[in-house]
Design a protein around this motif. Structure first.
Motif, short mmCIF file in Angstrom:
data_model
loop_
_atom_site.label_atom_id
_atom_site.label_comp_id
_atom_site.label_asym_id
_atom_site.label_seq_id
_atom_site.Cartn_x
_atom_site.Cartn_y
_atom_site.Cartn_z
N THR A 168 27.37 143.77 73.78
CA THR A 168 28.07 145.02 74.07
C THR A 168 29.06 145.33 72.96
O THR A 168 29.84 144.48 72.55
N ASN B 91 17.76 160.98 70.33
CA ASN B 91 17.53 160.39 71.65
C ASN B 91 16.36 161.05 72.37
O ASN B 91 16.28 162.28 72.47
N MET C 288 19.05 154.26 72.90
CA MET C 288 19.70 155.18 71.97
C MET C 288 18.92 155.13 70.66
O MET C 288 18.84 154.09 70.01
N GLN D 26 29.17 149.67 75.19
CA GLN D 26 27.81 150.20 75.12
C GLN D 26 26.88 149.07 74.74
O GLN D 26 27.23 148.20 73.93
N ASN D 27 25.68 149.10 75.31
CA ASN D 27 24.70 148.05 75.03
C ASN D 27 24.09 148.29 73.65
O ASN D 27 23.27 149.19 73.46
N ARG E 18 18.68 149.82 71.49
CA ARG E 18 18.66 150.86 70.48
C ARG E 18 17.33 150.85 69.71
O ARG E 18 16.65 149.83 69.65
#
Length: 385
Positions: free
Chosen positions: A169, A83, A96, A173-174, A178
């Protein structure tokens, strides 16, 4: 309407809470099923919260290689978090960032939308390339095609080779925000000797695969745990079925807790019904005396006032149900824009139970006023001013 307000709020709250609970449960089940019925995950640390903090580096690549030797699991995919702020020119984002192997995409049912997925050659060659989620692509590039563009992660330059299909989701969490880079590159730029977690798929029976992985890692970490106490392990293995059970239990417990709180309004509404019926008995004393004088029996007066009390609560319950269903549907439309997969759900047994409880409330709290009315003397009632 004021008399029924407590019942309306009570029934409406119960139905609304159970509807939201059913919607959340459906969302969780959908997310778990999207990962596959035989998916598994192993994370470092223990079920003991104190051990979780100090056990973050327990899983090594040697453990991953050993799990790959098991016949009961396949596609063992280690993951390293890298990250950091991701930038393209002056645009920045904080998605992320994950170092993954190609097996990870299969385990998580992740597909490419534009371009190509990272493959085994990219990982073996430690190529500085990346797949990005659609939200990350929009944050960094807007309407510009990101394929072939270069982004910076941890002061290293990566070439974007693919944009993922939208996932929405996953476990709150989305998953569309990422960045995926080759696992070997993530190890190189972070200098990390341990993994953050690993995913895998059971080849046949999920319970047997779980037991094999647990036994293997206990042997490698020299953990004696004949009682199978999860707090003694320095790792946690979770299957899709276990995650489903845990999240479902949490959702059910939360729904029951909120519904219990909302049910207090039914008690308050019942007391309101009793109070207003007692006032009605006083105001209609002459009417009661007149009815008795022309032949009304005691049970006729009792049933009259009981019927009125139950009718008030049932009407209030119906209004509460209609209002709560409308609000739940409206909320589902709003939340679905934030949490993909969230849909409107209504528990019919909960609606029927709420109406039954409302009618029962009217019956219980209407008995005392009704008995009081039926016991009035007709002579005294006719003389009542």
């Amino acid at each position: 309407m004021l008399t029924m307000l407590g019942i309306i709020i009570g029934v409406g709250s119960v139905v609304l809470m159970t509807s939201i609970g059913a919607s959340v449960e459906g969302l969780i089940l959908g997310q778990v099923s999207s990962l596959g019925a035989k998916s598994m995950i192993i994370v470092p640390g223990s079920d003991d919260g104190a051990a979780q903090a100090k056990g973050f580096d327990n899983l090594k690549m040697d453990d991953v290689e050993a799990m790959r030797g098991l016949t009961t699991v396949s596609d063992v995919a280690p993951v390293i978090f890298a990250n950091d702020t991701v930038s393209y020119g002056r645009e920045e984002s904080k998605p992320m960032t994950m170092g993954v192997t190609p097996e990870f995409f299969r385990n998580q049912s992740i597909d490419i939308g534009v371009g190509r997925l990272l493959d085994a050659n990219d990982d073996e060659g430690a190529k500085f390339i990346a797949n990005i989620g659609p939200d990350t692509a929009e944050d960094l590039f807007g309407d510009v095609d990101p394929i072939g563009k270069r982004i910076k992660i941890l002061d290293r330059t990566f070439t974007v080779v693919g944009v993922m299909e939208p996932l929405g989701t996953q476990f709150f969490q989305n998953a569309d925000d990422r960045v995926y880079i080759p696992f070997s590159v993530a190890r190189q730029i972070t200098g990390q000797s341990y993994i953050n977690y690993a995913t895998m798929t059971a080849t046949d029976d999920l319970d047997i695969a779980n037991e094999d992985v647990t036994t293997l890692i206990r042997q490698r970490h020299r953990i004696r745990n004949p009682d199978n106490d999860p707090t003694k392990d320095d790792f946690v293995v979770r299957t899709a079925a276990q995650a489903n059970d845990i999240l479902g239990s949490v959702s059910l417990g939360l729904t029951l807790f909120l519904s219990a709180i909302a049910s207090i309004s039914l008690l308050v509404g019942g007391i309101g019904i009793m109070n207003i019926m007692l006032v009605a008995v006083s105001e209609r004393t002459r009417e009661i005396g007149l009815r008795k004088a022309v032949g009304a029996r005691k049970q006729d007066i009792l049933l009259q006032f009981l019927f009125e009390a139950v009718l008030l609560t049932v009407i209030g319950g119906l209004i509460g149900v209609i209002a709560s269903v409308f609000i739940a549907f409206l909320l589902s439309q709003i939340i679905s824009g934030i949490l993909s997969g969230y849909t409107f759900a209504l528990s019919i047994p909960s609606v029927l139970l709420a109406l039954f409880v409302a009618a029962g409330t009217g019956l219980i709290f209407g008995i005392y006023p009704a008995r009081r009315a039926s016991n009035l003397s007709p002579i005294e009632a006719l003389r009542y001013e």
